[in-house]
Write an enzyme that holds these catalytic residues in place. Structure first.
Site, PDB file in Angstrom:
ATOM      1  N   ASN A  11      38.878  43.937  49.134  1.00  0.00           N
ATOM      2  CA  ASN A  11      37.506  43.864  48.614  1.00  0.00           C
ATOM      3  C   ASN A  11      37.138  45.253  48.106  1.00  0.00           C
ATOM      4  OD1 ASN A  11      34.789  43.633  48.110  1.00  0.00           O
ATOM      5  ND2 ASN A  11      34.181  43.363  50.267  1.00  0.00           N
ATOM      6  N   TRP A  12      37.106  45.376  46.803  1.00  0.00           N
ATOM      7  CA  TRP A  12      36.864  46.706  46.211  1.00  0.00           C
ATOM      8  C   TRP A  12      35.394  47.114  46.242  1.00  0.00           C
ATOM      9  CZ3 TRP A  12      40.409  46.589  41.210  1.00  0.00           C
ATOM     10  CH2 TRP A  12      41.734  46.797  41.613  1.00  0.00           C
ATOM     11  N   LYS A  13      34.513  46.196  46.593  1.00  0.00           N
ATOM     12  CA  LYS A  13      33.074  46.500  46.627  1.00  0.00           C
ATOM     13  C   LYS A  13      32.655  47.122  45.282  1.00  0.00           C
ATOM     14  CE  LYS A  13      33.449  46.756  51.600  1.00  0.00           C
ATOM     15  NZ  LYS A  13      32.970  47.264  52.871  1.00  0.00           N
ATOM     16  N   HIS A 104      29.001  38.261  52.489  1.00  0.00           N
ATOM     17  CA  HIS A 104      29.460  39.533  53.059  1.00  0.00           C
ATOM     18  C   HIS A 104      28.274  40.216  53.750  1.00  0.00           C
ATOM     19  CE1 HIS A 104      30.928  43.639  53.371  1.00  0.00           C
ATOM     20  NE2 HIS A 104      32.147  43.135  53.260  1.00  0.00           N
ATOM     21  N   GLU A 106      27.253  43.123  53.730  1.00  0.00           N
ATOM     22  CA  GLU A 106      26.472  44.021  52.857  1.00  0.00           C
ATOM     23  C   GLU A 106      25.494  43.222  52.010  1.00  0.00           C
ATOM     24  OE1 GLU A 106      29.880  46.060  51.235  1.00  0.00           O
ATOM     25  OE2 GLU A 106      30.222  46.943  53.207  1.00  0.00           O
ATOM     26  N   GLU A 176      34.209  39.602  60.156  1.00  0.00           N
ATOM     27  CA  GLU A 176      34.029  41.036  59.905  1.00  0.00           C
ATOM     28  C   GLU A 176      32.925  41.578  60.812  1.00  0.00           C
ATOM     29  OE1 GLU A 176      35.677  42.188  55.737  1.00  0.00           O
ATOM     30  OE2 GLU A 176      33.532  41.874  55.616  1.00  0.00           O
ATOM     31  N   GLY A 182      33.792  50.009  57.486  1.00  0.00           N
ATOM     32  CA  GLY A 182      33.629  51.351  56.923  1.00  0.00           C
ATOM     33  C   GLY A 182      33.407  52.439  57.965  1.00  0.00           C
ATOM     34  N   SER A 226      37.728  48.160  58.842  1.00  0.00           N
ATOM     35  CA  SER A 226      38.573  49.329  59.077  1.00  0.00           C
ATOM     36  C   SER A 226      40.059  48.980  59.257  1.00  0.00           C
ATOM     37  CB  SER A 226      38.052  50.138  60.273  1.00  0.00           C
ATOM     38  OG  SER A 226      36.768  50.668  59.985  1.00  0.00           O
ATOM     39  N   GLY A 247      38.658  46.773  52.963  1.00  0.00           N
ATOM     40  CA  GLY A 247      37.758  47.514  52.084  1.00  0.00           C
ATOM     41  C   GLY A 247      38.403  48.820  51.642  1.00  0.00           C
ATOM     42  N   GLY A 248      38.069  49.902  52.333  1.00  0.00           N
ATOM     43  CA  GLY A 248      38.509  51.250  51.947  1.00  0.00           C
ATOM     44  C   GLY A 248      40.002  51.360  51.661  1.00  0.00           C
TER      45      GLY A 248
END
Ligand code: 13P
Length: 269
Positions: A11-13, A104, A106, A176, A182, A226, A247-248
């Protein structure tokens, strides 16, 4: 591949321009093809689906170059067209996105999406034949006060309201925990497994309550929060963890590739 056994999703956000996305996916595919040519174990490649969930602006350009990876959108709106400034309709994503991420944390926290709109989005995504990935998870406060399972149960109950057996079977669920997103502090494999098992049992009960007796096809449950090359093998080795939503670490090609390789290793066993 019809039904994968595992999904490794990045997930590149809100990261990567269209050109950066093209460059990343081209390079990732080259690495995958080279690996497939040189590796002795080809069976596991077919059971692991690799998915990039890119920003909307990258979807169209990356779709035309993607052969080894599936493409996903990070959201969609539940109406097909009209006066909804800033929203993206399912019709605009058709033929471009294979998967759509829905709910999600966010989106829920920053953009105040509630379970009612998430439920509508899931129904819209299914109607337009996308594979929805529904995200659920608890805050740190909810975990520390012993409310993890009730939070997840409430989210799933509301988000899946009114879905048929066949529709539920098409879903992917991503667990999640919000405190792990993150933060560099992933859920331990045991913590994640415990919640995945809970979600799995919830889904089986839900399917059974609709007079469904074949448990062989239940949604895959992914873990997100993470995930790194270092912790992915142990997470993916757990019985009910059928993939990861990254993510990251999905922004760095070597890290994301190593996570995929770890999944191949798990799938081989
Ligand atoms: P991180 O891997 O950066 O913790 O993000 C997880 C996530 O939100 C994936 O959807």
């Amino acid at each position: 591949m019809t039904t994968p056994s595992y999904i490794i999703a990045g997930n590149w956000k809100m990261n990567k321009t269209p050109q950066e996305s093209i460059d990343f996916i081209s390079a990732l595919q080259e690495k995958l093809i080279l690996n497939h040519k040189t590796s002795k174990d080809s069976a596991s490649f077919n059971t692991v689906e690799v998915l990039i969930i890119s920003p909307f602006t990258s979807l169209y350009p990356v779709k035309s170059i993607s052969s080894q990876v599936k493409i996903g959108a990070q959201n969609l709106f539940y109406e097909e067209k009209g006066a909804y400034t800033g929203e993206i309709s399912p019709l605009m994503l058709k033929g471009i996105a294979d998967y759509v991420l829905i709910g999600h944390s966010e989106r829920r926290q920053i953009f105040k999406e509630d379970d009612i709109s998430i439920n509508k989005k899931i129904k819209t995504a299914l109607k337009h034949e996308f594979n929805p990935i529904l995200c659920v998870g608890e805050t740190l406060e909810e975990r520390e006060s012993g409310n993890t399972f009730s939070k997840i149960e409430n989210q799933l109950t509301a988000d899946l309201d009114g879905l048929t057996v066949q529709e539920i079977q098409k879903l992917v669920i991503a667990y999640e925990p919000i405190w792990a997103i993150g933060t560099g502090k992933n859920a331990t494999p045991d913590q994640a497994q415990e919640v995945h098992e809970f979600i799995g049992n919830f889904l089986i009960e839900k399917l059974n309550s609709k007079n469904f007796s074949d448990n062989s096809k239940t949604p895959l449950i992914l873990y997100g929060g993470s995930v790194t090359p270092q912790n992915s093998f142990d997470l993916l080795s757990k019985k009910n963890i059928k993939g990861v939503l990254v993510g990251g670490s999905s922004l760095k090609i070597d890290d994301f590739f190593d996570i995929i390789m770890n999944c191949y290793k798990v799938a081989m066993d």
